[in-house]
Design a protein around this motif. Structure first.
Motif, PDB file in Angstrom:
ATOM      1  N   ILE A 244     -67.783 -17.440  49.136  1.00  0.00           N
ATOM      2  CA  ILE A 244     -68.920 -18.339  48.928  1.00  0.00           C
ATOM      3  C   ILE A 244     -68.653 -19.364  47.837  1.00  0.00           C
ATOM      4  O   ILE A 244     -68.916 -20.542  47.998  1.00  0.00           O
ATOM      5  N   GLY A 245     -68.146 -18.882  46.705  1.00  0.00           N
ATOM      6  CA  GLY A 245     -67.983 -19.758  45.546  1.00  0.00           C
ATOM      7  C   GLY A 245     -66.663 -20.483  45.480  1.00  0.00           C
ATOM      8  O   GLY A 245     -66.493 -21.383  44.655  1.00  0.00           O
ATOM      9  N   GLY A 246     -65.726 -20.092  46.313  1.00  0.00           N
ATOM     10  CA  GLY A 246     -64.431 -20.736  46.297  1.00  0.00           C
ATOM     11  C   GLY A 246     -63.622 -20.453  45.037  1.00  0.00           C
ATOM     12  O   GLY A 246     -62.673 -21.172  44.735  1.00  0.00           O
ATOM     13  N   GLU A 247     -64.001 -19.397  44.309  1.00  0.00           N
ATOM     14  CA  GLU A 247     -63.266 -19.056  43.095  1.00  0.00           C
ATOM     15  C   GLU A 247     -61.886 -18.512  43.458  1.00  0.00           C
ATOM     16  O   GLU A 247     -61.701 -17.944  44.534  1.00  0.00           O
ATOM     17  N   SER A 248     -60.942 -18.648  42.550  1.00  0.00           N
ATOM     18  CA  SER A 248     -59.594 -18.149  42.803  1.00  0.00           C
ATOM     19  C   SER A 248     -59.577 -16.624  42.695  1.00  0.00           C
ATOM     20  O   SER A 248     -60.391 -16.025  41.981  1.00  0.00           O
ATOM     21  N   VAL A 249     -58.635 -16.049  43.390  1.00  0.00           N
ATOM     22  CA  VAL A 249     -58.464 -14.597  43.339  1.00  0.00           C
ATOM     23  C   VAL A 249     -58.172 -14.173  41.903  1.00  0.00           C
ATOM     24  O   VAL A 249     -58.716 -13.177  41.419  1.00  0.00           O
ATOM     25  N   GLU A 250     -57.340 -14.930  41.229  1.00  0.00           N
ATOM     26  CA  GLU A 250     -56.958 -14.598  39.854  1.00  0.00           C
ATOM     27  C   GLU A 250     -58.175 -14.548  38.937  1.00  0.00           C
ATOM     28  O   GLU A 250     -58.316 -13.637  38.125  1.00  0.00           O
ATOM     29  N   LEU A 251     -59.051 -15.537  39.056  1.00  0.00           N
ATOM     30  CA  LEU A 251     -60.253 -15.573  38.223  1.00  0.00           C
ATOM     31  C   LEU A 251     -61.158 -14.381  38.529  1.00  0.00           C
ATOM     32  O   LEU A 251     -61.655 -13.717  37.614  1.00  0.00           O
ATOM     33  N   VAL A 252     -61.351 -14.094  39.787  1.00  0.00           N
ATOM     34  CA  VAL A 252     -62.208 -12.979  40.177  1.00  0.00           C
ATOM     35  C   VAL A 252     -61.624 -11.658  39.679  1.00  0.00           C
ATOM     36  O   VAL A 252     -62.348 -10.817  39.151  1.00  0.00           O
ATOM     37  N   LEU A 253     -60.323 -11.483  39.828  1.00  0.00           N
ATOM     38  CA  LEU A 253     -59.696 -10.242  39.357  1.00  0.00           C
ATOM     39  C   LEU A 253     -59.814 -10.097  37.844  1.00  0.00           C
ATOM     40  O   LEU A 253     -59.973  -8.998  37.332  1.00  0.00           O
ATOM     41  N   ARG A 254     -59.730 -11.204  37.149  1.00  0.00           N
ATOM     42  CA  ARG A 254     -59.806 -11.162  35.693  1.00  0.00           C
ATOM     43  C   ARG A 254     -61.224 -10.905  35.207  1.00  0.00           C
ATOM     44  O   ARG A 254     -61.450 -10.144  34.284  1.00  0.00           O
ATOM     45  N   GLU A 255     -62.213 -11.518  35.849  1.00  0.00           N
ATOM     46  CA  GLU A 255     -63.587 -11.457  35.348  1.00  0.00           C
ATOM     47  C   GLU A 255     -64.497 -10.482  36.075  1.00  0.00           C
ATOM     48  O   GLU A 255     -65.413  -9.949  35.478  1.00  0.00           O
ATOM     49  N   PHE A 256     -64.263 -10.257  37.340  1.00  0.00           N
ATOM     50  CA  PHE A 256     -65.225  -9.512  38.143  1.00  0.00           C
ATOM     51  C   PHE A 256     -65.498  -8.100  37.649  1.00  0.00           C
ATOM     52  O   PHE A 256     -66.654  -7.747  37.420  1.00  0.00           O
TER      53      PHE A 256
END
Length: 173
Positions: free
Chosen positions: A35-47
């Motif tokens: 949905i948000g088009g966020e990068s996998v790296e960002l999601v893995l780091r923050e999620f």
């Protein structure tokens, strides 16, 4: 029964719970990417740090298998085109994965990836877990669709496992 057997059963139950949590978190992370088009790296780091503590109560919330979470998110992201082809083969001819609601799409992708790439997880467990996740968000129609599609994928990719009697199925992972 010896004490070590009881401990290993307890360890299996904890692993199952941690993986169940990882699956739910992975589906939510994949939805955020979709949905948000966020990068996998960002999601893995923050999620995990940002959202997982809010998903469970503070007094004994569920543990998460972070390696399994990372494997699911990265695996689906890296093999998305291949996964979408397999899902498309398993869907009814009048449906297209591109037309599915985004959350339904990521549940199917995560389940298909687990069936494709995680042979350490019994096919029936992967199928049941993702159907359960779908049921938490959708009604019977969508849950039935996910069940049917993932069942067909499991039968394509792991026919020996799926032909085995339910009584012979491996323990939950």
């Amino acid at each position: 029964m010896e004490r070590s057997d009881e401990t290993s059963g307890s360890d299996r139950a904890e692993m199952h719970s941690a993986r169940r949590t990882a699956r739910l978190a992975a589906v939510q992370a994949l939805y955020q990417i979709e949905i948000g088009g966020e990068s996998v790296e960002l999601v893995l780091r923050e999620f995990p740090e940002r959202l997982i503590p809010n998903m469970f109560d503070e007094n004994g919330g569920s543990e998460i298998d972070r390696d399994f979470f990372t494997s699911l998110v990265c695996g689906v992201a890296e093999r998305r085109a291949e996964i979408d082809q397999i899902v498309a083969k398993a869907m009814m001819r009048d449906l297209a994965i591109e037309r599915l609601e985004p959350l339904l799409k990521v549940v199917m992708r995560a389940g298909a990836y687990e069936l494709m790439a995680r042979s350490d997880v019994p096919a029936r467990v992967a199928l049941a877990e993702h159907v359960s996740i779908c049921h938490a968000f959708f009604g019977e129609r969508e849950t039935g669709l996910v069940n049917g599609v993932l069942d067909r994928i499991a039968r394509m990719l792991r026919p020996e496992e799926m032909e085995a009697k339910a009584d012979d199925a491996a323990p939950a992972a």
